[in-house]
Design a protein around this motif. Structure first.
Motif, mmCIF file in Angstrom:
data_model
loop_
_atom_site.group_PDB
_atom_site.id
_atom_site.type_symbol
_atom_site.label_atom_id
_atom_site.label_comp_id
_atom_site.label_asym_id
_atom_site.label_seq_id
_atom_site.Cartn_x
_atom_site.Cartn_y
_atom_site.Cartn_z
ATOM 1 N N VAL A 5 -30.429 73.746 48.307
ATOM 2 C CA VAL A 5 -30.779 72.580 48.066
ATOM 3 C C VAL A 5 -31.888 72.595 47.122
ATOM 4 C CG1 VAL A 5 -32.647 71.836 49.624
ATOM 5 C CG2 VAL A 5 -30.681 70.077 49.346
ATOM 6 N N ARG A 6 -32.548 73.483 47.003
ATOM 7 C CA ARG A 6 -33.731 73.599 45.819
ATOM 8 C C ARG A 6 -33.530 74.838 45.393
ATOM 9 N NH1 ARG A 6 -35.549 70.140 49.321
ATOM 10 N NH2 ARG A 6 -36.264 71.965 50.270
ATOM 11 N N GLN A 42 -35.714 58.868 49.665
ATOM 12 C CA GLN A 42 -35.870 59.294 48.325
ATOM 13 C C GLN A 42 -36.440 59.147 47.285
ATOM 14 O OE1 GLN A 42 -34.643 62.316 48.938
ATOM 15 N NE2 GLN A 42 -32.802 62.047 50.336
ATOM 16 N N ARG A 89 -29.689 71.082 40.206
ATOM 17 C CA ARG A 89 -28.660 72.024 40.849
ATOM 18 C C ARG A 89 -27.521 72.093 40.045
ATOM 19 N NH1 ARG A 89 -31.021 74.622 42.040
ATOM 20 N NH2 ARG A 89 -30.193 75.745 43.762
ATOM 21 N N PHE A 118 -28.168 64.123 42.821
ATOM 22 C CA PHE A 118 -29.076 65.229 42.820
ATOM 23 C C PHE A 118 -28.857 66.424 43.513
ATOM 24 C CE2 PHE A 118 -30.700 61.997 45.723
ATOM 25 C CZ PHE A 118 -30.727 62.903 47.007
ATOM 26 N N ILE A 132 -37.914 62.415 46.955
ATOM 27 C CA ILE A 132 -37.921 63.506 45.691
ATOM 28 C C ILE A 132 -38.672 62.875 44.556
ATOM 29 C CG2 ILE A 132 -36.478 64.160 43.913
ATOM 30 C CD1 ILE A 132 -33.914 64.274 45.959
ATOM 31 N N PHE A 179 -40.190 66.338 47.964
ATOM 32 C CA PHE A 179 -39.724 67.439 47.357
ATOM 33 C C PHE A 179 -39.785 66.968 45.648
ATOM 34 C CE2 PHE A 179 -37.251 66.816 51.335
ATOM 35 C CZ PHE A 179 -37.568 67.909 52.028
ATOM 36 N N LYS A 180 -40.111 68.129 45.130
ATOM 37 C CA LYS A 180 -40.079 68.079 43.642
ATOM 38 C C LYS A 180 -38.713 68.350 43.268
ATOM 39 C CE LYS A 180 -44.448 70.544 43.888
ATOM 40 N NZ LYS A 180 -44.897 72.108 43.917
ATOM 41 N N TYR A 181 -38.262 67.349 42.346
ATOM 42 C CA TYR A 181 -36.952 67.527 41.753
ATOM 43 C C TYR A 181 -36.372 68.849 41.302
ATOM 44 C CZ TYR A 181 -32.634 67.030 39.147
ATOM 45 O OH TYR A 181 -31.483 67.131 38.641
ATOM 46 N N SER A 182 -35.374 69.337 41.767
ATOM 47 C CA SER A 182 -34.925 70.574 41.203
ATOM 48 C C SER A 182 -33.463 70.493 40.635
ATOM 49 C CB SER A 182 -34.886 71.619 42.467
ATOM 50 O OG SER A 182 -34.098 72.788 42.100
ATOM 51 N N ASP A 241 -37.802 61.692 53.775
ATOM 52 C CA ASP A 241 -37.774 62.557 52.762
ATOM 53 C C ASP A 241 -37.631 61.900 51.319
ATOM 54 O OD1 ASP A 241 -37.025 64.566 54.495
ATOM 55 O OD2 ASP A 241 -34.785 64.634 53.717
HETATM 56 N N1 5AD Z 1 -33.956 68.312 44.252
HETATM 57 C C1 5AD Z 1 -35.276 68.066 45.352
HETATM 58 N N2 5AD Z 1 -35.013 67.666 46.351
HETATM 59 C C2 5AD Z 1 -33.701 67.716 46.957
HETATM 60 N N3 5AD Z 1 -33.116 67.364 47.976
HETATM 61 C C3 5AD Z 1 -31.789 67.475 47.853
HETATM 62 N N4 5AD Z 1 -31.524 67.680 46.757
HETATM 63 C C4 5AD Z 1 -32.492 67.998 45.921
HETATM 64 C C5 5AD Z 1 -32.777 68.331 44.650
HETATM 65 N N5 5AD Z 1 -31.995 68.618 44.081
HETATM 66 C C6 5AD Z 1 -34.165 66.951 49.250
HETATM 67 C C7 5AD Z 1 -33.757 65.562 49.417
HETATM 68 C C8 5AD Z 1 -33.005 65.353 50.926
HETATM 69 C C9 5AD Z 1 -33.836 67.003 51.432
HETATM 70 C C10 5AD Z 1 -33.001 67.790 52.477
HETATM 71 O O1 5AD Z 1 -33.938 67.587 50.200
HETATM 72 O O2 5AD Z 1 -34.869 64.781 49.819
HETATM 73 O O3 5AD Z 1 -33.097 64.782 51.825
#
Ligand code: 5AD
Length: 474
Positions: free
Chosen positions: A49-50, A293, A367, A168, A333, A362-365, A331
């Motif tokens: 997921v990240r 999110q 994918r 994402f 992002i 969660f820091k955006y990653s 959660d």
């Molecule tokens: N970057 C960061 N966080 C992410 N999540 C899912 N994909 C990404 C991403 N590309 C987070 C979302 C989700 C959690 C399980 O992981 O917040 O709800």
């Protein structure tokens, strides 16, 4: 027989998949090893997921291959799950010590593949194909009857896959299309767990509120036996409820089951029938993990989330009206492509408005192959770090304040077992999903107890059982 060690990365679905693989191998005679250092088979069940989740598993495998394989050349090494699915053969090309790569629809083949490797029939195995009916294969549990290991809580997988395609997210590509098990199948598994002493069941799926939506001709209902068994007068619904609510009703009927949880729902699936189920089904605990999110409508749209901030806030309001005191987590992002200061300010203000009990940030990653990875204005790491720190400070401050309001209150907990960090303490959870530590003993395991909250730690409560009686002494 060989011994096996499985290390799990990522979400509760992964934990559940690992347990099912472990149970499958134990049934074939394998022993479970306490660490990778003494195991004959080491399996890493991975998360995609990240990026950092992927890197952790790859680094771990490199270390194992370097350190362990050197001394014990016959150790079998494998990757399972999401990263196995998305990278396949590439993992063996990169790490030639790896023998086995099993994707998300093939967990149930693990024992067969290990047999083939141990018998010398095959050298390397990669299986990441799709498999019809694989949603019904995550069903084995580790219920070995050993009193000390007796599980009070259990996870039950109700569906696999995701069709939401948030821009994402890699999950639709690693877990495939949504497929649901039948109510008959799920209830059968839950009944068996309860007969082994399980008191609380968490229904699991990538998006549980989409349960049954894609099954042809109501196939999710299953056999007529279950349909006859419910609904009872308690659970009868005045109007046709969604498949997911009907599943909750069916699980609710199980005698001896005390609590039902589920994770994760999607705000889009939070219809009034589900809100109303909270008011109607006493075993459904007052707790919801509802990923938001972002607090910005503009970003929510870019993410393809399918709801607005106002709609999200309305759901929370309705849930709190149906079940005052409901615990709400989320959660979020930080740093989605193009997120402006104003968008981020909306996320901060949403957190102030909703006051989550806790939120996972969660820091955006970026994918692979997801639409967001190709969006303009990917944000620099420093900016994401800075926003993450600011949001974390806010979430922690709100959480701390919320947790402090529990001091002095009496709460019901289900005692799960000794605390991992400090085994002389027992841990339990409140219905609203707060972790409670208490001075208890093995005899309290599995009991619903009323405790008085005496103090708080970081997202933890401390309870005093001496103040009030135990359930079995009332
Ligand atoms: N970057 C960061 N966080 C992410 N999540 C899912 N994909 C990404 C991403 N590309 C987070 C979302 C989700 C959690 C399980 O992981 O917040 O709800």
């Amino acid at each position: 027989m060989p011994s096996v060690y499985i290390k799990t990365y990522g979400c509760q679905m992964n934990e559940r998949d690992s347990e099912a693989v472990a149970a499958q191998l134990v049934a074939k005679g394998y022993r479970l090893a306490p660490s990778e250092h003494v195991a004959d088979v080491v399996l890493l069940n991975t998360c995609s997921v990240r990026d950092n989740a992927e890197q952790k598993a790859i680094n771990k495998m490199e270390n194992i291959a370097g350190a362990i394989r050197k001394d014990r050349p016959n150790v079998v090494l494998g990757f399972l799950g999401c990263m196995a699915q998305s990278r396949g053969q590439e993992l063996i090309d990169r790490l030639p010590d790896v023998d086995l790569v099993i994707g998300t629809q093939k967990f149930h083949r693990a024992a067969d593949y290990l047999d083939e490797i141990f018998a010398g029939k095959r050298d390397k195995i990669v299986d990441i194909a799709e498999e019809q009916g694989s949603e019904g294969t995550i069903r084995e549990h580790l219920l070995n009857g050993n009193a000390r290991d007796k599980s009070v809580t259990a996870f039950v997988s109700i569906m696999q896959g995701c069709n939401q395609y948030c821009t994402f997210c890699i999950v639709p590509y690693t877990r495939g299309e949504e497929r649901s098990r039948s109510i008959a199948d799920i209830v059968g598994e839950c009944r068996q767990l309860v007969s082994h002493g399980v008191k609380e069941i968490t229904l699991l799926g990538q998006i549980v509120t989409s349960y049954g939506r894609r099954e042809k001709r109501d196939a999710w209902r299953g056999t007529s036996d279950v349909n006859r068994a419910f609904p009872s007068p308690v659970t009868r619904h005045p109007s046709p409820a969604s498949a997911f609510v009907q599943l909750l009703e069916a699980v609710h009927e199980i005698d001896g089951l005390q609590r039902i949880r589920f994770t994760s729902p999607h705000p889009k699936g939070y219809g009034d029938d589900l809100v109303e189920a909270y008011a109607r089904l006493p075993k459904l605990v007052e707790s919801a993990h509802l990923p938001v999110q972002s607090g910005s409508d503009r970003v929510l749209k870019l993410m393809h989330r399918g709801y607005t901030r106002a709609r999200y806030v309305e759901i929370i309001r309705k849930l709190r009206a149906a079940r005052p005191g409901i615990g709400i987590t989320s959660d979020i992002i930080v740093g989605f492509p193009g997120e402006t200061d104003a968008d981020f300010a909306e996320t901060l203000s949403l957190c102030r408005e909703v006051e989550f009990d806790n939120a996972y940030l969660f820091k955006y990653s970026q994918r692979k192959d997801t639409p967001a990875a190709a969006m303009p204005d990917q944000l620099p790491e420093e900016l994401i770090e800075e926003r993450h720190a600011r949001l974390l400070a806010l979430v922690n401050e709100i959480g701390k304040r919320k947790y402090e309001t529990f001091i002095g209150r009496q709460m019901q907990i289900l005692v799960e077992g000794p605390s991992k960090r400090n085994p002389v303490r027992m841990t339990g959870r409140t219905r609203c999903n707060k972790l409670v530590l208490l001075d208890g003993s093995e005899r309290h395991r599995g009991q619903l107890m009323d405790v008085k909250i005496t103090r708080t730690g970081s997202f933890t409560l401390y309870g005093d059982p001496a103040v009030v009686g135990f359930e079995d002494e009332k």
